[in-house]
Design a protein around this motif. Structure first.
Motif, PDB file in Angstrom:
ATOM      1  N   VAL A 274       0.755  -1.317  -0.210  1.00  0.00           N
ATOM      2  CA  VAL A 274      -0.038   0.014  -0.080  1.00  0.00           C
ATOM      3  C   VAL A 274       0.917   1.168   0.001  1.00  0.00           C
ATOM      4  CG1 VAL A 274      -1.724   1.368   1.265  1.00  0.00           C
ATOM      5  CG2 VAL A 274      -1.792  -1.061   1.141  1.00  0.00           C
ATOM      6  N   ASN A 275       1.935   1.237   1.145  1.00  0.00           N
ATOM      7  CA  ASN A 275       2.699   2.456   0.885  1.00  0.00           C
ATOM      8  C   ASN A 275       3.649   2.721  -0.186  1.00  0.00           C
ATOM      9  OD1 ASN A 275       2.569   3.829   3.787  1.00  0.00           O
ATOM     10  ND2 ASN A 275       2.235   1.599   4.326  1.00  0.00           N
ATOM     11  N   ALA A 276       4.232   1.494  -0.726  1.00  0.00           N
ATOM     12  CA  ALA A 276       5.022   1.743  -1.962  1.00  0.00           C
ATOM     13  C   ALA A 276       4.414   1.978  -3.290  1.00  0.00           C
ATOM     14  CB  ALA A 276       6.009   0.642  -1.728  1.00  0.00           C
ATOM     15  N   LEU A 277       3.448   1.322  -3.533  1.00  0.00           N
ATOM     16  CA  LEU A 277       2.862   1.166  -4.658  1.00  0.00           C
ATOM     17  C   LEU A 277       1.546   2.126  -4.943  1.00  0.00           C
ATOM     18  CD1 LEU A 277       3.091  -2.565  -5.403  1.00  0.00           C
ATOM     19  CD2 LEU A 277       4.786  -0.755  -6.023  1.00  0.00           C
ATOM     20  N   LEU A 278       0.571   2.486  -3.948  1.00  0.00           N
ATOM     21  CA  LEU A 278      -0.403   2.682  -3.843  1.00  0.00           C
ATOM     22  C   LEU A 278      -0.718   4.007  -3.540  1.00  0.00           C
ATOM     23  CD1 LEU A 278      -3.002  -0.181  -2.863  1.00  0.00           C
ATOM     24  CD2 LEU A 278      -2.026   0.607  -5.255  1.00  0.00           C
ATOM     25  N   PHE A 294     -10.686   8.260   2.219  1.00  0.00           N
ATOM     26  CA  PHE A 294     -10.819   6.799   2.023  1.00  0.00           C
ATOM     27  C   PHE A 294      -9.994   5.851   2.822  1.00  0.00           C
ATOM     28  CE2 PHE A 294      -8.065   3.383  -0.400  1.00  0.00           C
ATOM     29  CZ  PHE A 294      -9.203   2.723  -1.194  1.00  0.00           C
ATOM     30  N   GLY A 295      -8.686   6.269   3.319  1.00  0.00           N
ATOM     31  CA  GLY A 295      -8.060   5.448   4.202  1.00  0.00           C
ATOM     32  C   GLY A 295      -8.905   4.932   5.350  1.00  0.00           C
ATOM     33  N   MET A 296      -9.363   6.022   6.039  1.00  0.00           N
ATOM     34  CA  MET A 296     -10.316   6.201   7.368  1.00  0.00           C
ATOM     35  C   MET A 296     -11.410   5.249   7.282  1.00  0.00           C
ATOM     36  SD  MET A 296      -9.356  10.015   8.894  1.00  0.00           S
ATOM     37  CE  MET A 296      -9.796   9.276  10.647  1.00  0.00           C
ATOM     38  N   GLY A 297     -12.126   5.262   6.067  1.00  0.00           N
ATOM     39  CA  GLY A 297     -13.287   4.557   5.942  1.00  0.00           C
ATOM     40  C   GLY A 297     -13.059   3.127   6.024  1.00  0.00           C
ATOM     41  N   PHE A 298     -11.899   2.781   5.187  1.00  0.00           N
ATOM     42  CA  PHE A 298     -11.634   1.063   5.222  1.00  0.00           C
ATOM     43  C   PHE A 298     -11.039   0.889   6.387  1.00  0.00           C
ATOM     44  CE2 PHE A 298     -12.177   1.445   0.642  1.00  0.00           C
ATOM     45  CZ  PHE A 298     -12.618   0.340   0.245  1.00  0.00           C
ATOM     46  N   GLY A 299     -10.383   1.774   7.371  1.00  0.00           N
ATOM     47  CA  GLY A 299      -9.981   1.360   8.577  1.00  0.00           C
ATOM     48  C   GLY A 299     -10.984   1.098   9.523  1.00  0.00           C
ATOM     49  N   VAL A 300     -12.077   1.658   9.565  1.00  0.00           N
ATOM     50  CA  VAL A 300     -13.267   1.386  10.343  1.00  0.00           C
ATOM     51  C   VAL A 300     -13.755   0.210   9.865  1.00  0.00           C
ATOM     52  CG1 VAL A 300     -15.747   2.032  10.624  1.00  0.00           C
ATOM     53  CG2 VAL A 300     -14.009   3.919  10.664  1.00  0.00           C
ATOM     54  N   LEU A 319      -7.687  -8.308   6.969  1.00  0.00           N
ATOM     55  CA  LEU A 319      -6.601  -7.451   7.073  1.00  0.00           C
ATOM     56  C   LEU A 319      -6.311  -6.408   5.884  1.00  0.00           C
ATOM     57  CD1 LEU A 319      -3.923 -10.010   8.417  1.00  0.00           C
ATOM     58  CD2 LEU A 319      -5.025  -8.129   9.570  1.00  0.00           C
ATOM     59  N   PRO A 320      -6.461  -7.031   4.498  1.00  0.00           N
ATOM     60  CA  PRO A 320      -6.323  -6.119   3.403  1.00  0.00           C
ATOM     61  C   PRO A 320      -7.104  -4.755   3.556  1.00  0.00           C
ATOM     62  CG  PRO A 320      -6.689  -8.367   2.436  1.00  0.00           C
ATOM     63  CD  PRO A 320      -7.221  -8.414   4.216  1.00  0.00           C
ATOM     64  N   PHE A 321      -8.376  -4.833   4.041  1.00  0.00           N
ATOM     65  CA  PHE A 321      -9.343  -3.535   4.343  1.00  0.00           C
ATOM     66  C   PHE A 321      -8.669  -2.831   5.127  1.00  0.00           C
ATOM     67  CE2 PHE A 321     -12.332  -7.184   2.857  1.00  0.00           C
ATOM     68  CZ  PHE A 321     -12.718  -6.294   1.575  1.00  0.00           C
ATOM     69  N   GLY A 322      -8.174  -3.393   6.406  1.00  0.00           N
ATOM     70  CA  GLY A 322      -7.890  -2.653   7.420  1.00  0.00           C
ATOM     71  C   GLY A 322      -6.332  -1.951   7.122  1.00  0.00           C
ATOM     72  N   LEU A 324      -5.589  -0.643   4.292  1.00  0.00           N
ATOM     73  CA  LEU A 324      -5.838   0.628   3.601  1.00  0.00           C
ATOM     74  C   LEU A 324      -5.897   1.935   4.460  1.00  0.00           C
ATOM     75  CD1 LEU A 324      -8.321  -0.507   1.017  1.00  0.00           C
ATOM     76  CD2 LEU A 324      -5.864  -0.311   0.511  1.00  0.00           C
ATOM     77  N   LEU A 325      -6.063   1.792   5.955  1.00  0.00           N
ATOM     78  CA  LEU A 325      -5.895   2.806   6.755  1.00  0.00           C
ATOM     79  C   LEU A 325      -4.630   3.602   6.610  1.00  0.00           C
ATOM     80  CD1 LEU A 325      -7.085   4.527   9.320  1.00  0.00           C
ATOM     81  CD2 LEU A 325      -6.113   2.853  10.601  1.00  0.00           C
TER      82      LEU A 325
END
Length: 419
Positions: A274-278, A294-300, A319-322, A324-325
Motif C-alpha cells: 500500500v505504502n510503496a505502490l498505492l 478513503f483510508g479512514m473509511g476502510f480502517g473502520v 487485514l487487506p481492508f484494515g 488501507l488505513l
C-alpha cells in the motif's frame, strides 16, 4: 561525514538514507513484538488477563515518556539539525535493548521500556527530514515510502522475532540491539544533514520544547489544529494492535508467538504494498483529502470485521481492508507540512508525536483494560472483540473531523518564522 544536504541534487539519495535508517529501527521494534507480551506474562506469573493489565502499564509509561521527550527532540533538531538527533536516538535505543535483554524482573524490564521511550525519536525526525528535502506536492508519496519502511519492519521483524522467541525469549532483544547499533553506524557514515544552518531556528526555545507548549504551537495554525486531532484519533485507534493483538490472537484463535509473527508479517507485506505502490499514485490522482477519507473509511471496516471475527480466517480476510488505513497518515502529514516553514517543522512534528504519545498513554490502558474486562469470568458479557469496536468508533469520529478540516488545497498559513 556531516555535510549539509545540497538539495535538490541528492534528494533521492537522502530519502534512501532516511528510509534505511527508519527501516532498521522498525525492524528492531518488530523483533520484540511477538515475544514481549509473553515475556511479561512469564515474569508476572499471572493469567492472560493479568498480563494484559501489565502490558497496559508498559505501553502507557512508554507513551508518557514520549509525550515529554518528543517536542524536546523536535526542537533540538530545529536548532542543531536532524542528523545528530537521529544518531543519538539510534545509539540510545541500542544500549537500551541490551539492558532489556539482561532484565531479570518486571521492574527492570519496565525501566528499559521507559528508557526506550526517551530515545525513540527516529520517526519524528524522519518526518521533519522529509519536509526539509521534498517539495510539498511530493511529500505524501515520500511519507508513503517511509511508511513502507515501517511495513517492511513488520514483515521481517515479527516473523524473525517469533522464531527467536521460541529459542529464548530474550534473544530478540539482543538481535534488536545489534540492528539499532548498526543503524547508528550507518547514519554516522552516510546520513547527510538536511537542515542547513541558515534555515535553523536561531535559538532553542523551551516554551515550545515542553509538551504543553508544543501543543499550543499547533493552535497558531488553524487547519493544522484540526488535522492534528485526526492524526491523534488515527493513532489512538491503531494502538489496539500493540496493546492487545498478541493476547487477543492467543485467547481467541490459540495462535502462539510463531503464528502471530507470521500474521504480523503478512500485515507488513500488505502495508509495504500500500505504502510503496498505492499511496503515491492515489494521492496524486485524487488529492490528499480524498486519500485521507478513503483510508479512514476502510480502517473502520477492518476494525469492525476483526472485532466480529470468530475464526482466524475471518481476521485474515479483514487485514487487506484494515491495511488501507495506511493512506490516512501520509495524506494528513502532507497537509500539515504545507502549513509551516522549515524552521518549525521539527517542533510541529514533535508536537504531533506528543499527540501520538497521548494516544499511547490512553490507548493501552483502554484497549488492554477493556480486553481483560470483557474476557474475565465475571464480565457482564463475553466480548473479546470490544477493543476493536472501540477503535472503529474513534476512526468514525476522526473521519467527521477530517471531512471538516482536510481541505483539498491547503495553503501555507501566514505565521511569522520564529526568532
Amino acid at each position: 561525514m556531516s555535510a549539509t544536504l545540497p538539495a535538490p541534487r541528492v534528494r533521492r539519495a537522502a530519502l534512501a538514507f532516511i528510509f534505511v535508517t527508519v527501516l532498521i529501527d522498525f525492524l528492531a521494534f518488530g523483533l520484540i513484538l511477538p515475544g514481549l507480551p509473553h515475556l511479561v506474562e512469564r515474569l508476572a506469573g499471572g493469567s492472560t488477563a493479568t498480563a494484559a493489565y501489565w502490558i497496559a502499564v508498559f505501553g502507557t509509561a512508554f507513551a508518557a515518556i514520549q509525550f515529554v521527550s518528543s517536542p524536546i527532540q523536535g526542537a533540538l533538531s530545529d536548532r542543531f539539525g536532524r542528523r545528530p538527533v537521529i544518531l543519538l536516538s539510534c545509539l540510545g535505543l541500542g544500549v537500551d535493548f541490551v539492558f532489556m535483554a539482561l532484565a531479570d524482573s518486571l521492574p527492570w524490564l519496565f525501566v528499559g521500556r521507559v528508557v526506550s521511550g526517551v530515545f525513540s525519536a527516529s520517526f519524528t525526525i524522519a518526518n521533519a527530514y522529509i519536509a526539509d528535502v521534498t517539495p510539498p506536492e511530493d511529500r505524501a508519496r515520500s511519507y508513503g515510502i517511509v511508511g513502507a519502511a515501517f511495513g517492511m519492519g513488520l514483515v521481517f521483524g515479527p516473523v524473525l522475532g517469533g522464531q527467536l522467541s521460541h529459542i529464548d525469549p530474550r534473544l530478540p532483544f539482543w538481535f534488536a540491539a545489534g540492528l539499532t547499533l548498526l543503524s547508528f553506524c550507518y547514519g554516522w557514515f552516510v546520513l547527510p544533514e538536511s537542515l542547513s544552518p541558515e534555515r535553523r531556528a536561531r535559538k532553542f526555545d523551551w516554551s515550545h520544547a515542553n509538551p504543553l507548549g508544543s501543543l499550543l504551537l499547533l493552535k497558531r495554525y488553524p487547519q493544522v489544529f484540526g488535522l492534528a486531532a485526526v492524526i491523534f484519533l488515527v493513532n489512538l485507534a491503531q494502538y489496539v494492535y500493540p496493546s492487545v493483538f498478541v493476547l487477543f490472537a492467543d485467547y481467541r484463535y490459540h495462535w502462539k508467538e510463531d503464528a502471530v509473527g507470521w500474521v504480523l508479517g503478512a500485515v507488513g507485506v500488505l502495508s509495504v504494498l500500500v505504502n510503496a505502490l498505492l499511496i503515491g499514485p492515489g494521492v496524486k490522482r485524487f488529492g490528499e483529502r480524498r486519500a485521507l477519507l478513503f483510508g479512514m473509511g476502510f480502517g473502520v471496516l477492518g476494525f469492525i470485521v476483526i472485532g466480529l471475527a470468530d475464526a482466524g480466517w475471518m481476521l485474515l480476510a479483514a487485514l487487506p481492508f484494515g491495511t488501507l488505513l495506511a493512506f490516512a497518515g501520509p495524506a494528513a502529514q502532507a497537509l500539515v507540512t504545507r502549513q509551516v516553514g522549515a524552521a518549525e517543522q521539527g517542533r510541529i512534528q514533535g508536537a504531533l508525536t506528543s499527540l501520538v504519545s497521548v494516544a499511547g498513554i490512553v490507548g493501552p490502558t483502554m484497549f488492554a483494560g477493556s480486553f481483560g474486562y470483557f474476557i474475565a469470568t465475571d464480565a457482564p458479557v463475553h466480548l473479546p472483540g470490544a477493543p476493536f469496536f472501540i477503535a472503529a468508533l474513534f476512526l468514525c469520529i476522526g473521519t467527521l473531523i477530517a471531512w471538516r478540516y482536510a481541505q483539498a488545497k491547503a495553503t501555507a498559513a501566514a505565521v511569522p518564522e520564529p526568532t
